[in-house]
Write a protein that holds these residues in place. Sequence first.
Motif, short mmCIF file in Angstrom:
data_model
loop_
_atom_site.label_atom_id
_atom_site.label_comp_id
_atom_site.label_asym_id
_atom_site.label_seq_id
_atom_site.Cartn_x
_atom_site.Cartn_y
_atom_site.Cartn_z
N GLU A 10 -6.55 14.35 22.00
CA GLU A 10 -5.26 15.33 21.50
C GLU A 10 -4.01 14.71 22.23
N ASN A 11 -2.95 14.68 21.52
CA ASN A 11 -1.49 13.98 21.92
C ASN A 11 -1.80 12.50 22.27
N LYS A 12 -2.65 11.94 21.88
CA LYS A 12 -3.01 10.56 22.33
C LYS A 12 -2.69 9.51 21.08
N LYS A 13 -2.33 8.39 21.62
CA LYS A 13 -2.21 7.30 20.42
C LYS A 13 -3.44 6.28 20.68
N ALA A 14 -4.21 6.34 19.64
CA ALA A 14 -5.34 5.60 19.63
C ALA A 14 -4.94 4.12 19.20
N LEU A 15 -5.21 3.10 19.87
CA LEU A 15 -4.84 1.72 19.17
C LEU A 15 -6.30 1.23 18.86
N ILE A 16 -6.56 1.17 17.50
CA ILE A 16 -7.91 0.84 16.96
C ILE A 16 -8.06 -0.40 16.39
N ARG A 17 -8.70 -1.19 16.70
CA ARG A 17 -8.83 -2.63 16.17
C ARG A 17 -10.13 -2.21 15.13
N VAL A 18 -9.64 -2.45 13.91
CA VAL A 18 -10.45 -2.17 12.59
C VAL A 18 -10.77 -3.48 11.83
N ASP A 19 -12.05 -3.44 11.05
CA ASP A 19 -12.07 -4.89 10.36
C ASP A 19 -11.69 -4.34 9.06
N PHE A 20 -10.50 -4.36 8.53
CA PHE A 20 -10.07 -4.40 7.26
C PHE A 20 -9.80 -5.62 6.39
N ASN A 21 -10.45 -6.63 6.72
CA ASN A 21 -10.57 -7.98 6.04
C ASN A 21 -11.25 -7.77 4.74
N VAL A 22 -10.46 -7.14 3.89
CA VAL A 22 -11.27 -6.66 2.47
C VAL A 22 -10.99 -7.72 1.41
N PRO A 23 -11.99 -8.04 0.18
CA PRO A 23 -11.50 -9.18 -0.69
C PRO A 23 -10.51 -8.44 -1.79
N LEU A 24 -9.47 -9.30 -1.85
CA LEU A 24 -8.39 -8.65 -2.91
C LEU A 24 -8.49 -9.54 -4.09
N ASN A 25 -8.26 -9.19 -5.36
CA ASN A 25 -8.23 -9.93 -6.40
C ASN A 25 -6.74 -10.50 -6.76
N ASP A 26 -6.65 -11.14 -7.85
CA ASP A 26 -5.36 -11.86 -7.98
C ASP A 26 -4.20 -11.10 -8.11
N ALA A 27 -4.31 -9.68 -8.55
CA ALA A 27 -3.18 -8.62 -8.43
C ALA A 27 -3.31 -7.85 -7.20
N PHE A 28 -3.87 -8.56 -6.04
CA PHE A 28 -3.79 -8.08 -4.82
C PHE A 28 -4.36 -6.56 -4.58
N GLU A 29 -5.41 -6.23 -5.47
CA GLU A 29 -6.25 -5.04 -5.38
C GLU A 29 -7.40 -5.33 -4.53
N VAL A 30 -7.72 -4.39 -3.76
CA VAL A 30 -8.98 -4.29 -2.91
C VAL A 30 -9.99 -4.21 -3.85
N THR A 31 -10.94 -5.21 -3.91
CA THR A 31 -12.13 -4.92 -4.86
C THR A 31 -13.48 -4.65 -4.12
N ASP A 32 -13.57 -4.47 -2.86
CA ASP A 32 -14.64 -3.72 -2.07
C ASP A 32 -13.94 -3.34 -0.90
N ALA A 33 -14.13 -1.96 -0.90
CA ALA A 33 -13.35 -1.12 0.25
C ALA A 33 -14.59 -0.84 1.18
N THR A 34 -15.55 -1.22 1.20
CA THR A 34 -16.61 -0.92 2.23
C THR A 34 -16.11 -0.78 3.62
N ARG A 35 -15.44 -1.86 4.06
CA ARG A 35 -14.88 -1.92 5.44
C ARG A 35 -14.01 -0.71 5.83
N ILE A 36 -12.95 -0.55 4.65
CA ILE A 36 -12.30 0.65 5.21
C ILE A 36 -13.09 2.12 5.12
#
Length: 395
Positions: A10-36
């Motif tokens: 509550e009222n805290k700022k969580a600094l979270i290391r996530v792994d959002f290293n997701v694959p993108l296609n040529d149009a820079f769209e996420v092709t596999d969002a599993t990690r998110i």
Amino acid sequence: MKTLNDFNFENKKALIRVDFNVPLNDAFEVTDATRIISAKPTIIKILEEGGSCILMSHLGRPKGVQAEFSLQHIVSKVEDILGVTVKFVDNCIGPVAEEAAQNLNPGEILLLENLRFHEEEKQGDKDFAEALSQLGDIYVNDAFGTAHRAHASTTIIAQFFPENKCFGHLLAQEIESINKVMETGEKPVLAVLGGAKVSSKITIIENILDKVDHLIIGGGMTFTFIKAQGGSVGDSICEDDKMELALDILKQAKAKNVQIHLPVDVLAANAFSNDADTQIIDVTQIPEGWQGLDAGPKSIESFHEVVMQSKTILWNGPLGVFEMENFAKGTIALGDSIAEATKNGAFSLVGGGDSVAAVKQFGFENKVSYVSTGGGAMLESLEGKTLPGIAAILE
Ligand code: AMP
């Protein structure tokens, strides 16, 4: 082991290391969002408790600042998945990031630009880690995929939160799953190791012999073991310089009372091609000009029996060249057996390297107990190494 449950956000700022290293296609769209999707439970829990989330991740392997590796590309996908507006800043440290973090209200999310736009991230630079640490009150590591790297945001940063650091839900789940196999697994414990080469799995095999009752060795690794015992493997993939090691593993297994199961027959082909001629043949009698590319029917049947009597199952590596349809049968059959054993109450963990791709491709994802999100991190855990990102939270 400190988890999210040990804190009130509550009222805290969580600094979270996530792994959002997701694959993108040529149009820079996420092709596999599993990690998110995998990071969602951690983020939502903190927001619901009245905290805010500052998300940091890398994307790809940029050399300095390169627009194609900007995390800006994934903002709308993250918003879709979380159902919350996501603010974005184009630098992960410095005045812009600090101001955005300061102004963040409970219930809000801020995504920082790619950590690897600063080379100090991979160098594990202490000053860079300290600059990141200024942004939040509690450090949460939820990035299993990079937990084997001693980078600034995955490891070094933890020292600036001596009390206020913990594992996110995903990372805690990964640790628990590995422990369930390696430490507290109900017996009989089985490991299935497939894939291409003995040399890339040797440390895992040696570590795992102390943990399991049964070890199935399949895939390309098979042939080093078969040739070492005097069999003819034809043109099958084989590491001659690892034959002595293979014999030593068999000896160690015997001494440790671990039953090793190798294929007895294979589907052999006269070329490394999906269109090659094939024959089912005894694994010790493969003629010149032929190579074993998949497990044969007798092997599949005997592996099924071993799987069905196991209560804890670890699966790493395919049983054949599953990328080619005609040599995927063994891997699919093994997946079916593990799914059935899981349904009957066994705990099954799939992970490391390419295994996850195979499991997803054939639709076993929801039929096993847990699919690891980390390739290299999982392999290093199975090798018995303590991952720096995990150790930094435990210290
Ligand atoms: P790994 O990353 O070590 O788990 O290896 C996975 C790779 O092993 C896959 O690309 C498979 O095609 C390959 N593989 C499995 N069985 C064989 C085999 N019998 N001969 C050659 N390659 C194989």
